[in-house]
Design an enzyme around this catalytic site. Sequence first.
Site, PDB file in Angstrom:
ATOM      1  N   SER A  83      39.883 -13.676   7.300  1.00 45.04           N
ATOM      2  CA  SER A  83      40.514 -12.029   8.362  1.00 45.04           C
ATOM      3  C   SER A  83      39.796 -12.137   9.776  1.00 45.04           C
ATOM      4  CB  SER A  83      40.947 -11.355   7.684  1.00 45.04           C
ATOM      5  OG  SER A  83      38.778 -10.164   7.645  1.00 45.04           O
TER       6      SER A  83
ATOM      7  N   LYS B 139      43.275  -9.249  14.175  1.00 42.94           N
ATOM      8  CA  LYS B 139      44.025  -7.446  14.707  1.00 42.94           C
ATOM      9  C   LYS B 139      44.150  -7.692  16.375  1.00 42.94           C
ATOM     10  CE  LYS B 139      39.789  -3.998  12.756  1.00 42.94           C
ATOM     11  NZ  LYS B 139      39.528  -4.811  12.316  1.00 42.94           N
TER      12      LYS B 139
ATOM     13  N   GLU C 179      40.813   4.968  19.377  1.00 43.15           N
ATOM     14  CA  GLU C 179      39.237   5.521  19.329  1.00 43.15           C
ATOM     15  C   GLU C 179      38.686   3.988  18.540  1.00 43.15           C
ATOM     16  OE1 GLU C 179      41.673   6.484  17.013  1.00 43.15           O
ATOM     17  OE2 GLU C 179      41.462   5.230  15.171  1.00 43.15           O
TER      18      GLU C 179
HETATM   19  C1  LIG Z   1      38.641  -4.527  11.910  1.00 42.93           C
HETATM   20  C2  LIG Z   1      38.694  -5.712  10.153  1.00 42.93           C
HETATM   21  C3  LIG Z   1      39.110  -6.138   8.572  1.00 42.93           C
HETATM   22  C4  LIG Z   1      40.209  -4.485   8.391  1.00 42.93           C
HETATM   23  O1  LIG Z   1      40.873  -4.011   8.753  1.00 42.93           O
HETATM   24  P1  LIG Z   1      42.255  -4.506   7.813  1.00 42.93           P
HETATM   25  O2  LIG Z   1      43.760  -3.275   8.356  1.00 42.93           O
HETATM   26  O3  LIG Z   1      42.090  -3.752   6.529  1.00 42.93           O
HETATM   27  O4  LIG Z   1      42.644  -5.270   7.307  1.00 42.93           O
HETATM   28  C5  LIG Z   1      38.712  -7.039   8.636  1.00 42.93           C
HETATM   29  N1  LIG Z   1      38.519  -7.707   8.442  1.00 42.93           N
HETATM   30  C6  LIG Z   1      38.172  -8.318   9.933  1.00 42.93           C
HETATM   31  C7  LIG Z   1      37.330  -9.394  10.367  1.00 42.93           C
HETATM   32  C8  LIG Z   1      38.139  -6.970  11.116  1.00 42.93           C
HETATM   33  O5  LIG Z   1      38.136  -7.037  11.660  1.00 42.93           O
END
Ligand SMILES: *Cc1c(COP(=O)(O)O)cnc(C)c1O
Length: 399
Positions: free
Chosen positions: A383, A94, A116
């Site tokens: 992610s 993010k 938000e």
């Molecule tokens: C917020 C988040 C997601 C989901 O958001 P996407 O916009 O679908 O990527 C996925 N993995 C992590 C670690 C997150 O913090």
Amino acid sequence: MSKYSVGMPDEKGYFGEYGGQLLPPELVEVMNGINDAYEEVIKTDDFKNEMQELLSDYVGRPSPIYFARRLTKKLAGAKIFFKREDLNHTGAHKINHCLGEALLAKYMGKTKVLAETGAGQHGVALATACALVGIDCEIHMGEIDIAKEHPNVTKMKILGAKLVPVGRGTKTLKDAVDSAFEEYLKDPVNSFYAIGSVVGPHPFPKMVRDFQSIVGKEAKEQFLAKEGKLPDVVMACVGGGSNAIGLFTAFLDDEDVKIIGVEPAGKGLNTDDHAATLTLGTKGAIHGFECYILQDDEGNPLPVYSIASGLDYPGVGPQHSLLKDLKRVEYKTADDKETLDAFMQLSRLEGLIPALESAHAVAYAMKIAPTMSADQSILVNLSGRGDKDADFVADYLNL
Ligand SMILES: *Cc1c(COP(=O)(O)O)cnc(C)c1O
């Protein structure tokens, strides 16, 4: 230029029939203003250089690609690689788009960034980016979420963000969106609304994708350097879809590369407790744009659920909606049980505690790897890291 993204979105913000700006005319004007500023600012050397420097020296990019030897051995099939977005400062992907948005707000001369947050991940990443860039940050958060997500609330306060508790309605994400948006409408000239994924009205699905596309760009080069060929499959979890589109964009034109997005099946696709928007949703609209959505007969978003709070959104990015229709990306699911199993296996086989969101993609990779051969490979976007989920999982599994 990609066959799958050339001219996309169009000037009205459409990816095929998805996206757009379902907003009152005065807000369409505001959004178009943001789009114009974005297109101008990102071409300047100042912006490019500052972004580049922050991504390398502050976020820690490029994040490496890691070959998971023990996991691969255990599954006895395709080689599994991870793109290590969990190693970024703040622990997830993010920060890539939050930094872009905060920097854009600064270059546009805005004085305040607003958003938000649900579980607080977007709030913390944005508060971090705003502290760094030197711009005021205001985060709206439901009172129930505030009570649940104590560490993230504390971090936002330490980082200097103004936290606005939302006590109306559900006291969760949905009402926090309304509250933050109302505040934004009071002064859209001086404030900037920072959307947390590839969702919302144009230009956000495009901007957030562009800021995240560094993930796939790096991954493709790194993978080629390491393996001398492209992966057979690339994979990522899909909530709104930002980490997924960030990885996928670089591979869309490589038609030999299979692309898979993994949605949360929660307690099962035959229950009400999931958030498998592309798998079970229908065409509709939410939060100012058109996409697949889990909706009732009147078009209202259904309550959704995921064990990973970052994935529980009843809509999904417009570009993912189109990629599903074009069949360029396959959207599959992993349920809570498979996800928790992947969470534990990755922790114990590789010493990597994944975010529960990312563990959905890991779970699906673990499902298909044994059906593939040893000379094939799967690249999974890790992610984020699972520090935030460790206590929850330990309680849940009675560890
Ligand atoms: C917020 C988040 C997601 C989901 O958001 P996407 O916009 O679908 O990527 C996925 N993995 C992590 C670690 C997150 O913090």
